[in-house]
Design an enzyme around this catalytic site. Structure first.
Site, mmCIF file in Angstrom:
data_model
loop_
_atom_site.group_PDB
_atom_site.id
_atom_site.type_symbol
_atom_site.label_atom_id
_atom_site.label_comp_id
_atom_site.label_asym_id
_atom_site.label_seq_id
_atom_site.Cartn_x
_atom_site.Cartn_y
_atom_site.Cartn_z
ATOM 1 N N GLN A 170 0.082 0.318 -6.318
ATOM 2 C CA GLN A 170 0.942 1.519 -6.331
ATOM 3 C C GLN A 170 2.313 1.238 -5.718
ATOM 4 O O GLN A 170 3.345 1.564 -6.297
ATOM 5 C CB GLN A 170 0.297 2.631 -5.512
ATOM 6 C CG GLN A 170 -1.033 3.115 -5.998
ATOM 7 C CD GLN A 170 -1.361 4.432 -5.317
ATOM 8 O OE1 GLN A 170 -0.849 5.472 -5.697
ATOM 9 N NE2 GLN A 170 -2.206 4.387 -4.295
ATOM 10 N N LEU A 171 2.302 0.628 -4.545
ATOM 11 C CA LEU A 171 3.578 0.419 -3.853
ATOM 12 C C LEU A 171 4.398 -0.681 -4.512
ATOM 13 O O LEU A 171 5.612 -0.534 -4.697
ATOM 14 C CB LEU A 171 3.307 0.089 -2.367
ATOM 15 C CG LEU A 171 4.539 -0.066 -1.504
ATOM 16 C CD1 LEU A 171 5.407 1.201 -1.523
ATOM 17 C CD2 LEU A 171 4.155 -0.408 -0.065
ATOM 18 N N ALA B 241 -3.135 -5.693 -0.673
ATOM 19 C CA ALA B 241 -4.136 -5.445 0.366
ATOM 20 C C ALA B 241 -5.477 -5.161 -0.282
ATOM 21 O O ALA B 241 -5.536 -4.774 -1.459
ATOM 22 C CB ALA B 241 -3.726 -4.239 1.221
ATOM 23 N N THR C 59 -7.856 -2.509 -0.499
ATOM 24 C CA THR C 59 -7.692 -1.085 -0.181
ATOM 25 C C THR C 59 -8.919 -0.211 -0.504
ATOM 26 O O THR C 59 -8.842 1.006 -0.360
ATOM 27 C CB THR C 59 -6.468 -0.508 -0.941
ATOM 28 O OG1 THR C 59 -6.650 -0.763 -2.332
ATOM 29 C CG2 THR C 59 -5.165 -1.098 -0.463
ATOM 30 N N THR D 51 -1.807 1.092 7.960
ATOM 31 C CA THR D 51 -2.447 2.371 7.603
ATOM 32 C C THR D 51 -2.684 3.282 8.803
ATOM 33 O O THR D 51 -2.875 2.804 9.931
ATOM 34 C CB THR D 51 -3.809 2.068 6.916
ATOM 35 O OG1 THR D 51 -4.536 3.280 6.776
ATOM 36 C CG2 THR D 51 -4.659 1.099 7.721
ATOM 37 N N ASP D 52 -2.745 4.579 8.524
ATOM 38 C CA ASP D 52 -3.140 5.571 9.534
ATOM 39 C C ASP D 52 -4.601 5.351 9.951
ATOM 40 O O ASP D 52 -5.021 5.826 11.000
ATOM 41 C CB ASP D 52 -2.949 6.992 8.976
ATOM 42 C CG ASP D 52 -3.697 7.224 7.674
ATOM 43 O OD1 ASP D 52 -3.938 6.246 6.925
ATOM 44 O OD2 ASP D 52 -4.060 8.389 7.385
ATOM 45 N N TYR E 282 -12.148 -1.217 6.810
ATOM 46 C CA TYR E 282 -10.783 -1.305 6.275
ATOM 47 C C TYR E 282 -9.766 -1.184 7.421
ATOM 48 O O TYR E 282 -8.862 -2.017 7.558
ATOM 49 C CB TYR E 282 -10.581 -0.197 5.240
ATOM 50 C CG TYR E 282 -9.152 0.012 4.815
ATOM 51 C CD1 TYR E 282 -8.481 -0.904 4.011
ATOM 52 C CD2 TYR E 282 -8.445 1.160 5.223
ATOM 53 C CE1 TYR E 282 -7.168 -0.695 3.621
ATOM 54 C CE2 TYR E 282 -7.137 1.371 4.835
ATOM 55 C CZ TYR E 282 -6.500 0.435 4.032
ATOM 56 O OH TYR E 282 -5.191 0.647 3.655
ATOM 57 N N LYS F 202 -7.102 -4.044 8.809
ATOM 58 C CA LYS F 202 -5.655 -3.809 8.781
ATOM 59 C C LYS F 202 -5.083 -3.947 10.202
ATOM 60 O O LYS F 202 -3.994 -4.488 10.391
ATOM 61 C CB LYS F 202 -5.333 -2.422 8.212
ATOM 62 C CG LYS F 202 -5.683 -2.227 6.749
ATOM 63 C CD LYS F 202 -4.879 -3.082 5.788
ATOM 64 C CE LYS F 202 -3.449 -2.643 5.653
ATOM 65 N NZ LYS F 202 -2.739 -3.400 4.577
ATOM 66 N N TRP G 281 -2.341 8.217 2.941
ATOM 67 C CA TRP G 281 -2.651 9.035 1.757
ATOM 68 C C TRP G 281 -1.664 8.755 0.616
ATOM 69 O O TRP G 281 -1.018 9.666 0.086
ATOM 70 C CB TRP G 281 -2.597 10.521 2.113
ATOM 71 C CG TRP G 281 -3.595 11.021 3.111
ATOM 72 C CD1 TRP G 281 -4.236 10.304 4.086
ATOM 73 C CD2 TRP G 281 -4.053 12.379 3.256
ATOM 74 N NE1 TRP G 281 -5.047 11.133 4.819
ATOM 75 C CE2 TRP G 281 -4.958 12.403 4.335
ATOM 76 C CE3 TRP G 281 -3.770 13.558 2.583
ATOM 77 C CZ2 TRP G 281 -5.596 13.571 4.748
ATOM 78 C CZ3 TRP G 281 -4.399 14.734 3.003
ATOM 79 C CH2 TRP G 281 -5.309 14.725 4.068
HETATM 80 N N1 LIG Z 1 -3.447 3.784 -0.878
HETATM 81 C C1 LIG Z 1 -3.430 4.425 0.290
HETATM 82 O O1 LIG Z 1 -3.810 5.598 0.379
HETATM 83 C C2 LIG Z 1 -2.902 3.725 1.518
HETATM 84 C C3 LIG Z 1 -2.937 4.429 2.739
HETATM 85 C C4 LIG Z 1 -2.446 3.785 3.871
HETATM 86 C C5 LIG Z 1 -1.958 2.501 3.803
HETATM 87 N N2 LIG Z 1 -1.961 1.842 2.597
HETATM 88 C C6 LIG Z 1 -1.443 0.474 2.558
HETATM 89 O O2 LIG Z 1 -0.293 0.479 1.728
HETATM 90 C C7 LIG Z 1 -0.204 -0.786 1.046
HETATM 91 C C8 LIG Z 1 -0.019 -0.542 -0.426
HETATM 92 O O3 LIG Z 1 -1.146 0.167 -0.901
HETATM 93 P P1 LIG Z 1 -1.316 0.602 -2.416
HETATM 94 O O4 LIG Z 1 -1.738 2.022 -2.428
HETATM 95 O O5 LIG Z 1 -0.149 0.150 -3.202
HETATM 96 O O6 LIG Z 1 -2.588 -0.285 -2.773
HETATM 97 P P2 LIG Z 1 -3.205 -0.618 -4.205
HETATM 98 O O7 LIG Z 1 -2.624 0.266 -5.233
HETATM 99 O O8 LIG Z 1 -4.683 -0.668 -4.018
HETATM 100 O O9 LIG Z 1 -2.653 -2.082 -4.461
HETATM 101 C C9 LIG Z 1 -3.089 -3.168 -3.728
HETATM 102 C C10 LIG Z 1 -2.755 -4.408 -4.504
HETATM 103 O O10 LIG Z 1 -3.250 -5.518 -3.752
HETATM 104 C C11 LIG Z 1 -3.740 -6.439 -4.686
HETATM 105 N N3 LIG Z 1 -4.739 -7.335 -4.136
HETATM 106 C C12 LIG Z 1 -5.985 -7.035 -3.695
HETATM 107 N N4 LIG Z 1 -6.625 -8.161 -3.379
HETATM 108 C C13 LIG Z 1 -5.765 -9.170 -3.615
HETATM 109 C C14 LIG Z 1 -5.851 -10.572 -3.509
HETATM 110 N N5 LIG Z 1 -6.975 -11.174 -3.091
HETATM 111 N N6 LIG Z 1 -4.780 -11.324 -3.823
HETATM 112 C C15 LIG Z 1 -3.653 -10.748 -4.272
HETATM 113 N N7 LIG Z 1 -3.512 -9.430 -4.424
HETATM 114 C C16 LIG Z 1 -4.567 -8.655 -4.094
HETATM 115 C C17 LIG Z 1 -4.356 -5.622 -5.798
HETATM 116 O O11 LIG Z 1 -4.383 -6.446 -6.933
HETATM 117 P P3 LIG Z 1 -5.133 -6.037 -8.299
HETATM 118 O O12 LIG Z 1 -4.226 -5.004 -8.921
HETATM 119 O O13 LIG Z 1 -5.193 -7.311 -9.049
HETATM 120 O O14 LIG Z 1 -6.455 -5.492 -7.891
HETATM 121 C C18 LIG Z 1 -3.409 -4.454 -5.895
HETATM 122 O O15 LIG Z 1 -2.434 -4.661 -6.885
HETATM 123 C C19 LIG Z 1 -1.453 -1.563 1.425
HETATM 124 O O16 LIG Z 1 -1.149 -2.447 2.466
HETATM 125 C C20 LIG Z 1 -2.402 -0.506 1.933
HETATM 126 O O17 LIG Z 1 -3.304 -1.041 2.890
HETATM 127 C C21 LIG Z 1 -2.412 2.439 1.454
#
Ligand SMILES: NC(=O)c1ccc[n+]([C@@H]2O[C@H](COP(=O)([O-])OP(=O)(O)OC[C@H]3O[C@@H](n4cnc5c(N)ncnc54)[C@H](OP(=O)(O)O)[C@@H]3O)[C@@H](O)[C@H]2O)c1
Length: 305
Positions: free
Chosen positions: A11-12, A69, A71, A110-111, A134, A138, A160
């Site tokens: 997403q990010l 990450a 996630t 993350t929160d 998780y 983190k 979120w």
């Molecule tokens: N989503 C939330 O609600 C949330 C909340 C708080 C903090 N965060 C943090 O915000 C950041 C961005 O989150 P997001 O929502 O964009 O997450 P996301 O949509 O789940 O994207 C995570 C990305 O990480 C990639 N990934 C996972 N395992 C990997 C690996 N072994 N090697 C390389 N890439 C890998 C995934 O690849 P694939 O597409 O190939 O699976 C995916 O594209 C993360 O650090 C997350 O912890 C997210």
């Protein structure tokens, strides 16, 4: 500057990609920046040798933005080793590489590093106490980064996250709301939603900030989400209102919706530090949801085009 963005399919990562490629203001400000977006295919964070190989075979970077990450919060309870590798050990390795390359590193956290038991919004200085795997992995990522890079790193804790990309709460509710007449949604978990494009914009503003570009600034943690507080139940009601979906939403307790991973009760975060340091204003979650709804609903994905 050469800027590496990991997690290009998340997403990010996709939101940053879209802003870099479509926002004329950002294009103008950052025309001297070269962004390199990588996904799992180019840089697999679960493999130590892949990480070394990638950096050995590419020119040095000035900034690494680590959006990749593990996630899957519930699945992490079973896949502890993999979650720890991606969210902690890979970050350790990236930090070592960034330090060696004299690059800056931005790590998104993350929160869920907090236990959610506080009655006031968490400050960056509050003691974390994650209650699920998780969150633990983190936090381990944050700590190893602070240890290896006492300078030149930034940790942004967010919460979120939703967007037009991938799987997220807003998209799930839009789908379920159309399929069902009635939905039960947890009403005793409170937080702040974050539209990924807003967070992407903040990251781009930070790297464009002259102060940030100074070398050897102490590593800092910042909190960022959209403004305002809400429960998942209230968030769902608002999503349905905007989308004009006629589906009854019933409030339920966390206890009535058991999940593998425990969720913190209240993870509101105080965002004064990021606001004041980088002169950033956080859009209210309602406005961001309203503004993003059309993009989310149409599921139009410019990234693919
Ligand atoms: N989503 C939330 O609600 C949330 C909340 C708080 C903090 N965060 C943090 O915000 C950041 C961005 O989150 P997001 O929502 O964009 O997450 P996301 O949509 O789940 O994207 C995570 C990305 O990480 C990639 N990934 C996972 N395992 C990997 C690996 N072994 N090697 C390389 N890439 C890998 C995934 O690849 P694939 O597409 O190939 O699976 C995916 O594209 C993360 O650090 C997350 O912890 C997210």
């Amino acid at each position: 500057m050469r800027i590496l963005v990991t997690g290009k399919n998340g997403q990010l990562g996709r939101s940053i990609h879209k802003l870099v490629n479509t926002d004329s203001k950002i294009d103008n400000n950052q025309s001297s920046n070269e962004f390199i977006f990588v996904g799992r295919e180019e840089l697999d964070l679960s493999s130590k040798s892949d990480i070394n190989h990638y950096f050995d075979s590419n020119n040095k970077f000035d900034i690494i933005i680590n959006c990749a990450a593990y996630t899957a919060v519930d699945k992490a309870e079973e896949e502890q080793e993999l979650a720890n590798q991606v969210n902690h050990l890979a970050v350790k390795q990236l930090a070592g590489i960034a330090k060696e390359q004299k690059a800056k590193l931005i790590y998104i956290s993350t929160d869920y590093v907090f236990d959610g038991e506080s009655d006031k919004p968490y400050l960056e200085s509050d003691t974390p106490n994650p209650i699920n795997v998780y969150g633990k992995t983190k936090l381990a990522g944050e700590r190893t980064l602070q240890e290896i890079m006492p300078t030149n790193a930034i940790i942004i804790r967010t919460s979120w996250v939703y967007s037009e990309y991938g799987n997220n709460f807003v998209k799930t509710m839009l789908r379920l709301g159309k399929e069902r007449d009635e939905l039960n949604v947890v009403s005793d978990q409170i937080g702040s939603p974050t539209y990924a494009t807003d967070l992407a914009g903040v990251i781009l503003e930070i790297i464009d900030n002259k102060d940030y570009q100074d070398k050897d600034k102490p590593t800092e943690i910042y909190h960022y989400s959209n403004e305002g507080e809400i429960s998942w139940y209230e968030f769902t009601q608002k999503i349905f209102k905007i989308a004009k979906i006629d589906c009854k939403v019933n409030p339920i307790t966390t206890g009535q919706y058991p999940t593998s991973a425990q969720r913190p009760r209240n993870t509101l975060m105080n965002k004064d530090k990021i606001t004041q340091t980088f002169n950033i204003c956080e859009p209210r979650w309602k406005e961001s949801l309203f503004d993003s709804y059309a993009k989310i609903e149409s599921q139009k994905d410019l990234y693919e085009n």
